[in-house]
Write an enzyme that holds these catalytic residues in place. Sequence first.
Site, PDB file in Angstrom:
ATOM      1  N   GLU B  68      45.196  44.914 105.575  1.00  0.00           N
ATOM      2  CA  GLU B  68      44.712  46.124 106.251  1.00  0.00           C
ATOM      3  C   GLU B  68      45.183  46.137 107.698  1.00  0.00           C
ATOM      4  O   GLU B  68      44.895  45.199 108.447  1.00  0.00           O
ATOM      5  CB  GLU B  68      43.180  46.163 106.171  1.00  0.00           C
ATOM      6  CG  GLU B  68      42.685  46.307 104.729  1.00  0.00           C
ATOM      7  CD  GLU B  68      41.243  45.864 104.531  1.00  0.00           C
ATOM      8  OE1 GLU B  68      40.555  45.551 105.524  1.00  0.00           O
ATOM      9  OE2 GLU B  68      40.797  45.819 103.366  1.00  0.00           O
ATOM     10  N   ALA B  98      40.975  47.817 100.443  1.00  0.00           N
ATOM     11  CA  ALA B  98      40.312  47.280  99.253  1.00  0.00           C
ATOM     12  C   ALA B  98      40.704  45.814  99.121  1.00  0.00           C
ATOM     13  O   ALA B  98      41.824  45.501  98.727  1.00  0.00           O
ATOM     14  CB  ALA B  98      40.723  48.064  98.014  1.00  0.00           C
ATOM     15  N   GLU B  99      39.775  44.942  99.452  1.00  0.00           N
ATOM     16  CA  GLU B  99      40.119  43.514  99.532  1.00  0.00           C
ATOM     17  C   GLU B  99      40.379  42.897  98.161  1.00  0.00           C
ATOM     18  O   GLU B  99      41.253  42.043  98.017  1.00  0.00           O
ATOM     19  CB  GLU B  99      39.005  42.758 100.265  1.00  0.00           C
ATOM     20  CG  GLU B  99      38.874  43.138 101.743  1.00  0.00           C
ATOM     21  CD  GLU B  99      38.187  44.486 101.958  1.00  0.00           C
ATOM     22  OE1 GLU B  99      37.587  45.008 101.000  1.00  0.00           O
ATOM     23  OE2 GLU B  99      38.264  45.014 103.088  1.00  0.00           O
ATOM     24  N   GLN B 121      40.706  41.091 106.872  1.00  0.00           N
ATOM     25  CA  GLN B 121      40.554  41.456 108.285  1.00  0.00           C
ATOM     26  C   GLN B 121      39.533  40.575 109.014  1.00  0.00           C
ATOM     27  O   GLN B 121      39.757  40.191 110.151  1.00  0.00           O
ATOM     28  CB  GLN B 121      40.191  42.932 108.396  1.00  0.00           C
ATOM     29  CG  GLN B 121      40.542  43.519 109.726  1.00  0.00           C
ATOM     30  CD  GLN B 121      40.718  45.025 109.655  1.00  0.00           C
ATOM     31  OE1 GLN B 121      39.772  45.761 109.375  1.00  0.00           O
ATOM     32  NE2 GLN B 121      41.926  45.501 109.893  1.00  0.00           N
ATOM     33  N   PHE B 122      38.434  40.272 108.341  1.00  0.00           N
ATOM     34  CA  PHE B 122      37.421  39.370 108.899  1.00  0.00           C
ATOM     35  C   PHE B 122      36.806  38.565 107.762  1.00  0.00           C
ATOM     36  O   PHE B 122      36.784  39.014 106.612  1.00  0.00           O
ATOM     37  CB  PHE B 122      36.300  40.155 109.596  1.00  0.00           C
ATOM     38  CG  PHE B 122      36.682  40.695 110.952  1.00  0.00           C
ATOM     39  CD1 PHE B 122      36.478  39.942 112.103  1.00  0.00           C
ATOM     40  CD2 PHE B 122      37.250  41.951 111.078  1.00  0.00           C
ATOM     41  CE1 PHE B 122      36.832  40.444 113.350  1.00  0.00           C
ATOM     42  CE2 PHE B 122      37.602  42.458 112.319  1.00  0.00           C
ATOM     43  CZ  PHE B 122      37.398  41.699 113.461  1.00  0.00           C
ATOM     44  N   ASP B 123      36.240  37.416 108.132  1.00  0.00           N
ATOM     45  CA  ASP B 123      35.571  36.535 107.178  1.00  0.00           C
ATOM     46  C   ASP B 123      34.684  37.267 106.166  1.00  0.00           C
ATOM     47  O   ASP B 123      34.856  37.138 104.960  1.00  0.00           O
ATOM     48  CB  ASP B 123      34.722  35.501 107.942  1.00  0.00           C
ATOM     49  CG  ASP B 123      34.151  36.067 109.241  1.00  0.00           C
ATOM     50  OD1 ASP B 123      33.368  37.019 109.179  1.00  0.00           O
ATOM     51  OD2 ASP B 123      34.540  35.546 110.317  1.00  0.00           O
ATOM     52  N   PHE B 125      34.556  40.277 105.364  1.00  0.00           N
ATOM     53  CA  PHE B 125      35.204  41.341 104.600  1.00  0.00           C
ATOM     54  C   PHE B 125      36.152  40.777 103.548  1.00  0.00           C
ATOM     55  O   PHE B 125      36.857  41.523 102.868  1.00  0.00           O
ATOM     56  CB  PHE B 125      35.902  42.326 105.542  1.00  0.00           C
ATOM     57  CG  PHE B 125      34.963  42.858 106.588  1.00  0.00           C
ATOM     58  CD1 PHE B 125      33.655  43.193 106.247  1.00  0.00           C
ATOM     59  CD2 PHE B 125      35.347  42.976 107.905  1.00  0.00           C
ATOM     60  CE1 PHE B 125      32.757  43.648 107.202  1.00  0.00           C
ATOM     61  CE2 PHE B 125      34.457  43.434 108.870  1.00  0.00           C
ATOM     62  CZ  PHE B 125      33.162  43.776 108.523  1.00  0.00           C
ATOM     63  N   TYR B 127      34.679  39.024 101.260  1.00  0.00           N
ATOM     64  CA  TYR B 127      33.789  38.854 100.107  1.00  0.00           C
ATOM     65  C   TYR B 127      34.098  39.792  98.936  1.00  0.00           C
ATOM     66  O   TYR B 127      33.939  39.387  97.785  1.00  0.00           O
ATOM     67  CB  TYR B 127      32.313  38.975 100.539  1.00  0.00           C
ATOM     68  CG  TYR B 127      31.901  37.955 101.590  1.00  0.00           C
ATOM     69  CD1 TYR B 127      32.492  36.692 101.640  1.00  0.00           C
ATOM     70  CD2 TYR B 127      30.931  38.238 102.537  1.00  0.00           C
ATOM     71  CE1 TYR B 127      32.127  35.757 102.604  1.00  0.00           C
ATOM     72  CE2 TYR B 127      30.555  37.313 103.506  1.00  0.00           C
ATOM     73  CZ  TYR B 127      31.163  36.075 103.533  1.00  0.00           C
ATOM     74  OH  TYR B 127      30.798  35.152 104.482  1.00  0.00           O
ATOM     75  N   PRO B 128      34.516  41.024  99.184  1.00  0.00           N
ATOM     76  CA  PRO B 128      34.874  41.853  98.016  1.00  0.00           C
ATOM     77  C   PRO B 128      35.986  41.229  97.160  1.00  0.00           C
ATOM     78  O   PRO B 128      36.136  41.581  95.998  1.00  0.00           O
ATOM     79  CB  PRO B 128      35.351  43.170  98.643  1.00  0.00           C
ATOM     80  CG  PRO B 128      34.680  43.222  99.965  1.00  0.00           C
ATOM     81  CD  PRO B 128      34.610  41.785 100.439  1.00  0.00           C
ATOM     82  N   HIS B 168      31.224  39.742 111.322  1.00  0.00           N
ATOM     83  CA  HIS B 168      32.505  39.422 111.956  1.00  0.00           C
ATOM     84  C   HIS B 168      32.580  37.971 112.412  1.00  0.00           C
ATOM     85  O   HIS B 168      33.495  37.604 113.135  1.00  0.00           O
ATOM     86  CB  HIS B 168      32.753  40.335 113.157  1.00  0.00           C
ATOM     87  CG  HIS B 168      32.968  41.765 112.795  1.00  0.00           C
ATOM     88  ND1 HIS B 168      31.942  42.582 112.380  1.00  0.00           N
ATOM     89  CD2 HIS B 168      34.090  42.533 112.757  1.00  0.00           C
ATOM     90  CE1 HIS B 168      32.420  43.795 112.120  1.00  0.00           C
ATOM     91  NE2 HIS B 168      33.722  43.786 112.336  1.00  0.00           N
TER      92      HIS B 168
END
Lengths: 382, 390
Positions: B68, B98-99, B121-123, B125, B127-128, B168
């Site tokens: 992203e 969409a991770e 993008q971040f830790d 995010f 998780y998906p 974040h």
Amino acid sequence: MPQNTIPDGEALLLPSGEPIQMIDADGGAVEQGGWKEPYVRPDDARLLSGYEHLVLGRRINDQAGALVRQGRLAVYPSSHGQEACQVAAAMVLGSEDWLFPTYRDTVAVLARGVDPVAAFQMLRGSWHAGYNPMEHKVATQATPLATQLLHAVGMAHAAKLKGEDSVVLALCGDGATSEGDFHEALNFAAVYRLPVVFLIQNNEFAISVPLSQQTAAPSLAHKGIGYGMPGERVDGNDLAALLAVLGSAVDRARGGGGPSMVEAHTYRMQSHTNADDATRYRSDAEVAQWVPRDPLTRLGRHLAAAGLLDEDVEARIAAAAESVAARLRDGLNAEVEVDPQDLFAFVYTEPTPQLREQSAFLADELARSAGATIENAEGGLR
Amino acid sequence: MTTVSEPEFRTDPAAPAGVPSEARAAAAPAAAAVERLTGVQTLTFAKALNLAMADAMEADSRVLVFGEDVGTLGGVFRVTDGLTARFGTSRCFDTPLAESGILGMATGMAMGGMRPVVEMQFDAFAYPAFEQMVSHVAKMGNRTRGQVRLPLVVRIPYAGGIGGVEHHCDSSEAYYVHTPGLTVLTPSTVADAYVMLRDAIASPDPVVFLEPKKVYFSKAEVDLDALRARYTAEGAPAGESSGGHDDGGQAAPSSTIGTAVVAREGTDATLIAYGPSVATAIAAAETAAAEGRSLQVVDVRSLVPFDDETVCAAVRSTGRAVVIAEAPGFASMAAEIAARVSERCFHSLAAPVLRVTGFDVPYPAPKLEQFFLPSVDRILDAVDDLQWED
Ligand SMILES: Cc1ncc(C[n+]2csc(CCOP(=O)(O)OP(=O)(O)O)c2C)c(N)n1
């Protein structure tokens, strides 16, 4: 195929008014009506070869059910009634194309050339994949729903970047369309305009849950337009229609026209797996309605009427299927040899120091245990 | 009536991915391509990562970068800055948001012969993408008995200390280290940022690459020529036999994967840290030195595979150990390290192994993070508790 009559824009993205059907339940030819594309019925020689695969697929489904009852397989999610989808998915692909199947798609996996004894190792419990995906370009049969659709997208993306013109066909069920990965896969495929064909086998149930509880869309095929890709619906028990519609989608993908989704309307004739009891959520009367729409009898009648299928040919096809079933039976009746060191051998390309320690521990434990009969136990990983 | 309609935004048919319209490309100031720096340079941690990707992409055309905002923008931390400008949109590109899609697509691309390096993008995010990570990325090689390996890297900016808002600042390493099949790395120095990312990209197995956000803009002088000399022209660690597969030997000495390092020598006690906590541990050791106590610092850096040998040799040399990590301590990487050290070094230990970790609470709001994070004082207090009176 004449290209000048294929519609543009939204008309291409929305499915035809009715599921595409070319051969009706009595084996009669259906005339084109309301089709958005000029689908061409495959010739009868191709249909006869498809019929052989259907008969084999049905035989494999029956055989696998029997092997579960005999304790040779842990479980089997049968595609009984869905064989036309299974066979078409394999038949529309070339040798450089890829198939991404689910747990229910063993017949499609076999139709693509994977050895039956190998393909059933997963359900036999000896190892997770059973076959080498690279050999026939068939991914492992995915169990986490819809996850394989993204792998298919990635495979197609890689092919596109490499400048290859191969196509990827990904299978999923109607229930799987509710998963987030379904959405992400279709969206990625469309955004990158990738050569993927998504074939949704709508067999009306996700274990016990009917389609009406998965979606409020007019049809699953209508979801295509939301991603900007053509959606189409097809009679999933009509091999001719499946070959025509999927073939068109594969051609479009190969020609750089991007992804498509096809909803095949079929029915899961048996329980979800042998461990399931379908009588808890649907009536025998409902199931009975689908018996006359069986994909095998329908195509058999059609081919018989065309003069391509008589008792002799039917007997030859049945015998060929029987010999594959016998090979499967023999292969699964033979005792399976497992190497306990397989636990550690493949987790990483090189086992970590920790895995080497654990491997040596197990080897030592086996060597010390009085009943240890397993060969190669000494010394752990080499 | 024509054949299939072509979406309007796709202006360059040769470019498969995330191609901005020509109009937009013309309007935007063109991002400068990653420069070809050489020799001794003062670099930020982020720049070292950036150069590692550029060099790996230069060496091997199968290496792709996507995620992203990694393309035109160059990533929210600018770690991918200039990669699209230098290598084009088919090598470094933006994805839809969409991770799971990013990681699932990367899985398929790796099956198809590519070497994807994806950015979450971040830790929190990432998780998906957890299902793809655990059910496929980690398991594919084992599932296929080694016939399908996934040489992909998942870069994840992680951990706190930056005053970030919720979601974040998570230290999410325990989820990954608990998942067999994943290699989990976390560099703490500028030089390691370069070397470890290149090692990760060269690995035949999937790597979760955890980048401590707190150190993204810390600087150090590195000799790029020397770092690059560790790799062949094709991008493999130079010490590795070309096959890498069949020799059955240990990991090649030139790869950092599976190796911890002694970040600071010391004789009285060993501080075991990784990622963002290494700097805190070194600061604690400096303070202790001023007070007359010599603390050794080990930078674990390769969480999986774990370097028991280096860590245990260090602990045996001092006889005392404190494990430091930001993540909540319960069932954590720090818990695993403490257990391993206790099991293996028991007879060399003068005191129980202690842990200084985050509390077992969700990562706190910025004004509270100072009370949550392992601090120099908290580390020194733990050191004081290592039964010195005996
Ligand atoms: C992510 C995930 N959730 C739940 C399951 C358990 N499960 C296995 S099959 C199935 C039903 C799937 O239905 P559908 O997609 O319609 O395919 P079908 O089984 O009918 O072929 C469920 C819920 C699973 N395998 N994966």
